[in-house]
Design a protein around this motif. Structure first.
Motif, PDB file in Angstrom:
ATOM      1  N   VAL A 151      -8.822  -6.178 -48.916  1.00  0.00           N
ATOM      2  CA  VAL A 151      -9.726  -5.055 -49.159  1.00  0.00           C
ATOM      3  C   VAL A 151     -10.419  -4.677 -47.857  1.00  0.00           C
ATOM      4  O   VAL A 151     -10.491  -5.471 -46.907  1.00  0.00           O
ATOM      5  CB  VAL A 151     -10.777  -5.409 -50.226  1.00  0.00           C
ATOM      6  CG1 VAL A 151     -10.120  -5.654 -51.581  1.00  0.00           C
ATOM      7  CG2 VAL A 151     -11.591  -6.635 -49.811  1.00  0.00           C
ATOM      8  N   THR A 152     -10.945  -3.451 -47.814  1.00  0.00           N
ATOM      9  CA  THR A 152     -11.735  -2.965 -46.681  1.00  0.00           C
ATOM     10  C   THR A 152     -13.043  -2.390 -47.215  1.00  0.00           C
ATOM     11  O   THR A 152     -13.084  -1.827 -48.312  1.00  0.00           O
ATOM     12  CB  THR A 152     -10.981  -1.888 -45.891  1.00  0.00           C
ATOM     13  OG1 THR A 152     -10.652  -0.796 -46.771  1.00  0.00           O
ATOM     14  CG2 THR A 152      -9.701  -2.443 -45.290  1.00  0.00           C
ATOM     15  N   TRP A 153     -14.100  -2.551 -46.443  1.00  0.00           N
ATOM     16  CA  TRP A 153     -15.407  -2.019 -46.812  1.00  0.00           C
ATOM     17  C   TRP A 153     -16.161  -1.659 -45.542  1.00  0.00           C
ATOM     18  O   TRP A 153     -15.727  -1.968 -44.430  1.00  0.00           O
ATOM     19  CB  TRP A 153     -16.190  -3.022 -47.648  1.00  0.00           C
ATOM     20  CG  TRP A 153     -16.579  -4.265 -46.886  1.00  0.00           C
ATOM     21  CD1 TRP A 153     -17.726  -4.497 -46.191  1.00  0.00           C
ATOM     22  CD2 TRP A 153     -15.791  -5.444 -46.752  1.00  0.00           C
ATOM     23  NE1 TRP A 153     -17.706  -5.738 -45.620  1.00  0.00           N
ATOM     24  CE2 TRP A 153     -16.537  -6.349 -45.962  1.00  0.00           C
ATOM     25  CE3 TRP A 153     -14.523  -5.845 -47.211  1.00  0.00           C
ATOM     26  CZ2 TRP A 153     -16.054  -7.611 -45.615  1.00  0.00           C
ATOM     27  CZ3 TRP A 153     -14.059  -7.090 -46.874  1.00  0.00           C
ATOM     28  CH2 TRP A 153     -14.815  -7.970 -46.086  1.00  0.00           C
ATOM     29  N   THR A 154     -17.282  -1.004 -45.709  1.00  0.00           N
ATOM     30  CA  THR A 154     -18.107  -0.573 -44.578  1.00  0.00           C
ATOM     31  C   THR A 154     -19.405  -1.355 -44.581  1.00  0.00           C
ATOM     32  O   THR A 154     -20.116  -1.393 -45.596  1.00  0.00           O
ATOM     33  CB  THR A 154     -18.409   0.931 -44.662  1.00  0.00           C
ATOM     34  OG1 THR A 154     -17.177   1.652 -44.714  1.00  0.00           O
ATOM     35  CG2 THR A 154     -19.214   1.392 -43.450  1.00  0.00           C
ATOM     36  N   ALA A 155     -19.711  -1.981 -43.424  1.00  0.00           N
ATOM     37  CA  ALA A 155     -20.957  -2.735 -43.316  1.00  0.00           C
ATOM     38  C   ALA A 155     -22.139  -1.795 -43.210  1.00  0.00           C
ATOM     39  O   ALA A 155     -21.991  -0.571 -43.093  1.00  0.00           O
ATOM     40  CB  ALA A 155     -20.887  -3.665 -42.102  1.00  0.00           C
ATOM     41  N   PRO A 175     -16.366  -0.678 -40.055  1.00  0.00           N
ATOM     42  CA  PRO A 175     -15.411  -1.039 -41.101  1.00  0.00           C
ATOM     43  C   PRO A 175     -15.054  -2.523 -41.021  1.00  0.00           C
ATOM     44  O   PRO A 175     -14.885  -3.067 -39.931  1.00  0.00           O
ATOM     45  CB  PRO A 175     -14.205  -0.142 -40.823  1.00  0.00           C
ATOM     46  CG  PRO A 175     -14.306   0.173 -39.370  1.00  0.00           C
ATOM     47  CD  PRO A 175     -15.764   0.211 -39.038  1.00  0.00           C
ATOM     48  N   ARG A 176     -14.973  -3.146 -42.173  1.00  0.00           N
ATOM     49  CA  ARG A 176     -14.617  -4.557 -42.252  1.00  0.00           C
ATOM     50  C   ARG A 176     -13.455  -4.712 -43.229  1.00  0.00           C
ATOM     51  O   ARG A 176     -13.185  -3.846 -44.076  1.00  0.00           O
ATOM     52  CB  ARG A 176     -15.813  -5.394 -42.732  1.00  0.00           C
ATOM     53  CG  ARG A 176     -17.034  -5.300 -41.842  1.00  0.00           C
ATOM     54  CD  ARG A 176     -16.798  -5.934 -40.487  1.00  0.00           C
ATOM     55  NE  ARG A 176     -17.975  -5.860 -39.638  1.00  0.00           N
ATOM     56  CZ  ARG A 176     -18.940  -6.777 -39.608  1.00  0.00           C
ATOM     57  NH1 ARG A 176     -18.863  -7.845 -40.385  1.00  0.00           N
ATOM     58  NH2 ARG A 176     -19.971  -6.621 -38.800  1.00  0.00           N
ATOM     59  N   SER A 177     -12.755  -5.829 -43.095  1.00  0.00           N
ATOM     60  CA  SER A 177     -11.650  -6.130 -44.009  1.00  0.00           C
ATOM     61  C   SER A 177     -11.645  -7.631 -44.296  1.00  0.00           C
ATOM     62  O   SER A 177     -12.197  -8.430 -43.531  1.00  0.00           O
ATOM     63  CB  SER A 177     -10.305  -5.697 -43.425  1.00  0.00           C
ATOM     64  OG  SER A 177     -10.035  -6.430 -42.235  1.00  0.00           O
ATOM     65  N   THR A 213      -3.401  -0.632 -55.850  1.00  0.00           N
ATOM     66  CA  THR A 213      -3.697  -0.130 -54.506  1.00  0.00           C
ATOM     67  C   THR A 213      -4.551   1.137 -54.591  1.00  0.00           C
ATOM     68  O   THR A 213      -4.270   2.031 -55.387  1.00  0.00           O
ATOM     69  CB  THR A 213      -2.391   0.167 -53.759  1.00  0.00           C
ATOM     70  OG1 THR A 213      -1.608  -1.015 -53.708  1.00  0.00           O
ATOM     71  CG2 THR A 213      -2.672   0.655 -52.347  1.00  0.00           C
ATOM     72  N   GLY A 214      -5.601   1.189 -53.768  1.00  0.00           N
ATOM     73  CA  GLY A 214      -6.483   2.348 -53.754  1.00  0.00           C
ATOM     74  C   GLY A 214      -7.674   2.226 -54.684  1.00  0.00           C
ATOM     75  O   GLY A 214      -8.605   3.027 -54.575  1.00  0.00           O
ATOM     76  N   SER A 215      -7.640   1.270 -55.576  1.00  0.00           N
ATOM     77  CA  SER A 215      -8.788   1.079 -56.465  1.00  0.00           C
ATOM     78  C   SER A 215      -9.895   0.335 -55.722  1.00  0.00           C
ATOM     79  O   SER A 215      -9.702  -0.140 -54.600  1.00  0.00           O
ATOM     80  CB  SER A 215      -8.370   0.314 -57.713  1.00  0.00           C
ATOM     81  OG  SER A 215      -7.875  -0.970 -57.362  1.00  0.00           O
ATOM     82  N   ASP A 238     -18.726  -1.576 -52.790  1.00  0.00           N
ATOM     83  CA  ASP A 238     -17.404  -1.315 -53.360  1.00  0.00           C
ATOM     84  C   ASP A 238     -16.372  -1.334 -52.235  1.00  0.00           C
ATOM     85  O   ASP A 238     -16.443  -0.536 -51.287  1.00  0.00           O
ATOM     86  CB  ASP A 238     -17.376   0.044 -54.071  1.00  0.00           C
ATOM     87  CG  ASP A 238     -18.178   0.028 -55.356  1.00  0.00           C
ATOM     88  OD1 ASP A 238     -18.279  -1.060 -55.968  1.00  0.00           O
ATOM     89  OD2 ASP A 238     -18.735   1.082 -55.731  1.00  0.00           O
ATOM     90  N   ALA A 239     -15.414  -2.241 -52.332  1.00  0.00           N
ATOM     91  CA  ALA A 239     -14.356  -2.356 -51.327  1.00  0.00           C
ATOM     92  C   ALA A 239     -13.072  -1.741 -51.873  1.00  0.00           C
ATOM     93  O   ALA A 239     -12.780  -1.819 -53.075  1.00  0.00           O
ATOM     94  CB  ALA A 239     -14.129  -3.824 -50.961  1.00  0.00           C
ATOM     95  N   VAL A 240     -12.296  -1.140 -50.980  1.00  0.00           N
ATOM     96  CA  VAL A 240     -11.066  -0.457 -51.363  1.00  0.00           C
ATOM     97  C   VAL A 240      -9.889  -1.415 -51.168  1.00  0.00           C
ATOM     98  O   VAL A 240      -9.754  -2.049 -50.112  1.00  0.00           O
ATOM     99  CB  VAL A 240     -10.850   0.816 -50.522  1.00  0.00           C
ATOM    100  CG1 VAL A 240      -9.542   1.509 -50.920  1.00  0.00           C
ATOM    101  CG2 VAL A 240     -12.028   1.755 -50.682  1.00  0.00           C
ATOM    102  N   VAL A 241      -9.069  -1.512 -52.190  1.00  0.00           N
ATOM    103  CA  VAL A 241      -7.887  -2.363 -52.124  1.00  0.00           C
ATOM    104  C   VAL A 241      -6.859  -1.681 -51.228  1.00  0.00           C
ATOM    105  O   VAL A 241      -6.457  -0.537 -51.460  1.00  0.00           O
ATOM    106  CB  VAL A 241      -7.309  -2.613 -53.534  1.00  0.00           C
ATOM    107  CG1 VAL A 241      -6.050  -3.475 -53.452  1.00  0.00           C
ATOM    108  CG2 VAL A 241      -8.349  -3.269 -54.423  1.00  0.00           C
TER     109      VAL A 241
END
Length: 218
Positions: free
Chosen positions: A113-117, A122-124, A135-137, A84-87
Motif C-alpha cells: 500500500v501507499t499513503w501520504t505522511a 509519499p510512503r509505502s 487493487t486501487g481500493s 487511508d492507504a491505497v492498495v
C-alpha cells in the motif's frame, strides 16, 4: 441397594466447613474434642481466610493491570493516527497469520500500500488486509508521528479480556496452592491422630482385653 458411597454434595461440604469454622472459633463446644481436632478446624479456618484473601488480591491485581495497560493504550492512541492507504497491487502472498480471525475476516493477506505522511511525503509499505481486497481500493493504516506504518493501538475490550484472563489464571493457581497446603496439613494431622490412637490403644488394650489381670493370678 448399592453400598457405593455417594460423592459429597455442595450443601454437605458447606455444613462441614461451617462446623470446622465454629469449632476453630470456639463457638462449637465439644467436650470430647482432641487437640488434633482443634488443629484441623484451625487449618480449615486459615484455608477459608486464605481463599478470601486470594480473591481480593487477584481482583485488585487484575484491575490495576487493566488500568495500567488502558492508560498506556490511550497514550499510544493519542500519539498515532489513521489514514487511508491505497492498495498498489493485487495481493498474492498469504500473511504469516493467515486463517486467524481479525477484524471480522477469517483470512488476511499482506498487501503493498501507499499513503501520504503528514508532511506530504509519499510512503509505502506492507500491511495486512482481507483477502477480498482489490487493487486501487483503500485500507485503513495506523501511522506514527514519523509517518511510518505501525501496529494499531490495543482495543479496550481486548485489554479487559487480557486482564481478566490473567486474573483468572492467577486465581486458579493460588487456589490450587491453598488446596494443596490444606491437604498436606490435614494429612499430617491425620497421621498425628493415627499415631496418638495407636499409642492410646497400646496402653489401654491390655486392660480392656483382660490381659492385665493375668499378672495377678500368682
Amino acid at each position: 441397594m448399592s453400598s457405593t458411597p455417594r460423592p459429597a454434595r455442595p450443601a454437605s461440604l458447606l455444613r462441614r466447613t461451617g462446623r470446622q469454622l465454629r469449632r476453630a472459633l470456639g463457638a462449637r463446644h465439644e467436650p470430647l474434642a482432641r487437640p488434633v481436632d482443634r488443629a484441623r478446624a484451625r487449618a480449615w479456618l486459615f484455608a477459608v481466610l486464605a481463599a478470601v484473601l486470594v480473591v481480593a488480591l487477584t481482583a485488585g491485581g487484575a484491575l490495576l493491570l487493566y488500568r495500567g495497560t488502558a492508560a498506556r493504550a490511550s497514550a499510544e492512541r493519542a500519539r498515532l493516527h489513521q489514514v487511508d492507504a491505497v492498495v498498489g497491487g493485487t495481493p498474492e502472498r498469504p500473511a504469516a497469520g493467515g486463517g486467524r480471525f481479525t477484524g471480522g475476516y477469517h483470512d488476511r493477506i499482506d498487501v503493498e500500500v501507499t499513503w501520504t505522511a503528514e508532511d506530504g511525503t509519499p510512503r509505502s509499505g506492507t500491511v495486512q488486509a482481507p483477502r477480498s481486497t482489490t487493487t486501487g481500493s483503500t485500507v485503513p493504516v495506523w501511522i506514527d508521528p514519523a509517518g511510518d506504518a505501525t501496529p494499531p493501538p490495543l482495543d479496550p475490550l481486548a485489554l479487559a479480556v487480557s486482564a481478566a484472563c490473567t486474573g483468572c489464571g492467577a486465581l486458579l493457581t493460588l487456589f490450587a496452592l491453598v488446596v494443596l497446603l490444606l491437604r498436606l496439613r490435614l494429612h499430617a494431622l491425620d497421621r498425628r491422630a493415627d499415631t496418638a490412637w495407636t499409642d492410646d490403644w497400646a496402653r489401654l488394650e491390655p486392660r480392656w482385653s483382660g490381659r492385665a489381670g493375668h499378672r495377678r493370678e500368682d
